[in-house]
Design a protein around this motif. Structure first.
Motif, PDB file in Angstrom:
ATOM      1  N   ILE A 134      12.455  -4.825   8.791  1.00  0.00           N
ATOM      2  CA  ILE A 134      10.989  -5.228   8.357  1.00  0.00           C
ATOM      3  C   ILE A 134       9.790  -4.133   8.729  1.00  0.00           C
ATOM      4  O   ILE A 134       9.837  -3.848   9.726  1.00  0.00           O
ATOM      5  N   ARG A 135       9.575  -3.266   7.595  1.00  0.00           N
ATOM      6  CA  ARG A 135       8.906  -2.090   7.732  1.00  0.00           C
ATOM      7  C   ARG A 135       7.317  -2.654   8.391  1.00  0.00           C
ATOM      8  O   ARG A 135       6.924  -3.448   7.798  1.00  0.00           O
ATOM      9  N   PRO A 136       6.917  -1.927   9.222  1.00  0.00           N
ATOM     10  CA  PRO A 136       5.478  -2.033   9.669  1.00  0.00           C
ATOM     11  C   PRO A 136       4.351  -1.817   8.729  1.00  0.00           C
ATOM     12  O   PRO A 136       4.850  -1.219   7.796  1.00  0.00           O
ATOM     13  N   PRO A 137       3.327  -2.637   8.573  1.00  0.00           N
ATOM     14  CA  PRO A 137       2.510  -2.584   7.485  1.00  0.00           C
ATOM     15  C   PRO A 137       1.867  -1.355   7.430  1.00  0.00           C
ATOM     16  O   PRO A 137       1.578  -0.670   8.506  1.00  0.00           O
ATOM     17  N   ASN A 138       1.582  -0.942   6.299  1.00  0.00           N
ATOM     18  CA  ASN A 138       0.693   0.099   6.260  1.00  0.00           C
ATOM     19  C   ASN A 138      -0.384  -0.141   4.778  1.00  0.00           C
ATOM     20  O   ASN A 138       0.163  -0.806   3.939  1.00  0.00           O
ATOM     21  N   PHE A 139      -1.221   0.625   4.685  1.00  0.00           N
ATOM     22  CA  PHE A 139      -2.575   0.310   3.807  1.00  0.00           C
ATOM     23  C   PHE A 139      -1.724   0.561   2.121  1.00  0.00           C
ATOM     24  O   PHE A 139      -1.743  -0.284   1.293  1.00  0.00           O
ATOM     25  N   LEU A 140      -0.964   1.811   2.081  1.00  0.00           N
ATOM     26  CA  LEU A 140      -0.596   2.026   0.566  1.00  0.00           C
ATOM     27  C   LEU A 140       0.299   0.989   0.389  1.00  0.00           C
ATOM     28  O   LEU A 140       0.320   0.660  -0.981  1.00  0.00           O
ATOM     29  N   ARG A 141       1.251   0.782   1.015  1.00  0.00           N
ATOM     30  CA  ARG A 141       2.148  -0.243   0.777  1.00  0.00           C
ATOM     31  C   ARG A 141       1.649  -1.786   0.281  1.00  0.00           C
ATOM     32  O   ARG A 141       2.408  -2.447  -0.539  1.00  0.00           O
ATOM     33  N   THR A 142       0.818  -2.142   0.864  1.00  0.00           N
ATOM     34  CA  THR A 142      -0.117  -3.440   0.955  1.00  0.00           C
ATOM     35  C   THR A 142      -0.628  -3.526  -0.514  1.00  0.00           C
ATOM     36  O   THR A 142      -0.426  -4.392  -1.270  1.00  0.00           O
ATOM     37  N   ILE A 143      -1.182  -2.332  -0.810  1.00  0.00           N
ATOM     38  CA  ILE A 143      -1.881  -2.198  -2.039  1.00  0.00           C
ATOM     39  C   ILE A 143      -0.451  -2.216  -3.205  1.00  0.00           C
ATOM     40  O   ILE A 143      -0.756  -3.116  -4.227  1.00  0.00           O
ATOM     41  N   THR A 144       0.361  -1.548  -2.976  1.00  0.00           N
ATOM     42  CA  THR A 144       1.506  -1.462  -3.991  1.00  0.00           C
ATOM     43  C   THR A 144       2.049  -2.994  -4.142  1.00  0.00           C
ATOM     44  O   THR A 144       2.566  -3.322  -5.450  1.00  0.00           O
ATOM     45  N   ASP A 145       2.284  -3.853  -3.039  1.00  0.00           N
ATOM     46  CA  ASP A 145       3.026  -5.028  -3.127  1.00  0.00           C
ATOM     47  C   ASP A 145       1.866  -6.126  -3.861  1.00  0.00           C
ATOM     48  O   ASP A 145       2.450  -6.805  -4.576  1.00  0.00           O
ATOM     49  N   THR A 146       0.496  -5.895  -3.689  1.00  0.00           N
ATOM     50  CA  THR A 146      -0.292  -6.639  -4.322  1.00  0.00           C
ATOM     51  C   THR A 146       0.069  -6.306  -5.732  1.00  0.00           C
ATOM     52  O   THR A 146      -0.258  -7.609  -6.582  1.00  0.00           O
TER      53      THR A 146
END
Length: 418
Positions: A134-146
């Motif tokens: 489980i990769r730690p959260p980062n801002f860029l991935r949060t936006i991509t996932d959303t």
């Protein structure tokens, strides 16, 4: 093993719950709230609470209670240690573990709890393995996932180390700069009586590591005086037989941050107390009193004492304090009746002191006993027990790593009786 986990905030709200077996209703926490109501402070809640059909085991960290529910007899320390591991993992992932951050990363929290326990039994608790799963959260991935509606944070493949006989280390690690850092941190718990004699003094110590080494290095860490170490808890990577025979720590380290050992030096060993206090606290007939405290160095081995602060809980009959500190600043909480004095760094040539008058509520009897003084401090580049790292050797790889050792002593529960 562990049936359910409830996370409770300081207001008494169960804001998160996770069940690994059958669902247990959160009304089970009423037994916990009952004990919490009897406790004087949050830390005084009994760690094990027996109910008619369950046991509740809890820890309190960062204004959060982690309450595990078990239905069968289990070693309580095993569960408590695991709860601490859960908190440390959350802290590692989200930089802080608070109610806000846990709510913010709700999905990752549940994914982590699913991986860390399987049917209520610990499965993957190593930070390296979890970060591959489980990769730690980062801002860029949060936006991509959303935007995409996908969850790219969960790996589809099993971690490389999971199937090897060194499960705590992933394979194929490569760094341009190879370095190994060791922090020897000791916390001293002490009670000093009115005359300045030590009633009890113990040291809780641990060695935290940051290892960034390529390949599969095999490290050996030796001490100048290993006999000082007692009651040791080892990371699974340490070869215990080698420690038993040679008093040497031999291990293949995990990648990144981890705790190599934690140890306890008991009261039967002579533990040096680094600071002393001269105090004069008197209550007079009428409505007043006198408060004087001076702090001085005792056994600091010439090192500078920093981050000194004092906390003094006064009885309810104290109305106010009018004090003059020679250094730092003080605050008095008129509701909780707690005096806090932030001293900061100590200058050995000019000892910090605070003195002034105590105002008592009229009509109240004079307090029967003087308050206890709780102290905090830290001393860099010193281990109070006298433990010292001798050398670090590396086998199995050709390169020469950069190595560093740092020492730190700080106050645990450090109390002066007056």
């Amino acid at each position: 093993m562990i049936n359910s986990l409830f996370i409770i905030n300081s207001s008494g709200d169960v804001f998160m719950e996770k069940h690994w077996k059958s669902v247990i209703h959160k009304s089970i926490c009423d037994y916990f709230f009952e004990e919490q109501g009897k406790a004087g402070s949050p830390e005084d809640v009994p760690p094990v609470i027996a109910t008619p059909h369950h046991y509740l085991l809890n820890i309190y960290r960062n204004q959060l209670y982690f309450v595990a529910v078990v239905t069968t007899e289990v070693p309580p320390l095993f569960v408590i240690e695991f709860l601490h591991r859960i908190f440390d993992t959350f802290e590692d992932y989200f930089t802080e573990c608070s109610e806000t951050t846990l709510k913010e990363h709700f999905v990752i929290v549940y994914e982590l709890l699913d991986e860390m326990l399987d049917n209520g039994f610990p499965l993957a608790v190593e930070s390296n393995i979890l970060k591959e799963l489980i990769r730690p959260p980062n801002f860029l991935r949060t936006i991509t996932d959303t935007v995409t509606g996908k969850n790219t944070g969960v790996s589809a493949t099993l971690p490389t180390g999971q199937l090897s006989n060194v499960p705590w280390r992933r394979t194929g690690v490569k760094y341009t700069n190879n370095e190994a850092y060791f922090d020897v941190i000791e916390e001293i718990d002490a009670i000093i009586d009115k005359q300045g004699n030590t009633v009890i003094a113990e040291v809780q110590g641990y060695i935290d590591c940051l290892i960034k080494l390529s390949g599969m290095p095999d490290l050996t860490l030796s001490f100048i005086n290993p006999r000082l170490l007692d009651d040791i808890s080892f990371h699974p990577c340490v070869r215990y037989k080698r420690w038993e025979s040679e008093k040497v720590l031999s291990f293949v380290p995990p990648d990144g941050n981890f705790r190599l050992i934690s140890y306890h030096i008991g009261a039967n060993n002579m533990v040096a107390v680094p600071l002393y206090i001269r105090h004069n606290i008197q209550y007079r007939e009428g409505s007043g009193g006198r408060f004087e405290v001076t702090i001085g160095p005792k056994q600091t081995m010439g090192k500078v004492v920093e981050n000194i602060s004092l906390e003094v809980p006064f009885p309810k009959s104290v109305l106010n304090l009018t004090l003059t500190p020679s250094q730092g600043k003080y605050t008095f909480d008129p509701v909780g009746k707690i005096l806090t004095w932030d001293v900061g760094r100590m200058d050995p040539t000019k000892l910090p002191s605070i003195k002034g008058n105590i105002s008592l509520q009229s009509g109240h009897p004079i307090p029967e006993s003087n308050p206890t003084i709780n102290m905090n401090f830290s001393i860099s580049q010193m281990a109070i027990s006298g433990i010292k790292v001798n050398r670090l050797d590396m086998y199995g790889e050709k390169y020469k790593p950069f190595k560093g050792v740092k020492y730190m002593t700080r106050a645990g529960k450090f109390q002066f009786r007056t």
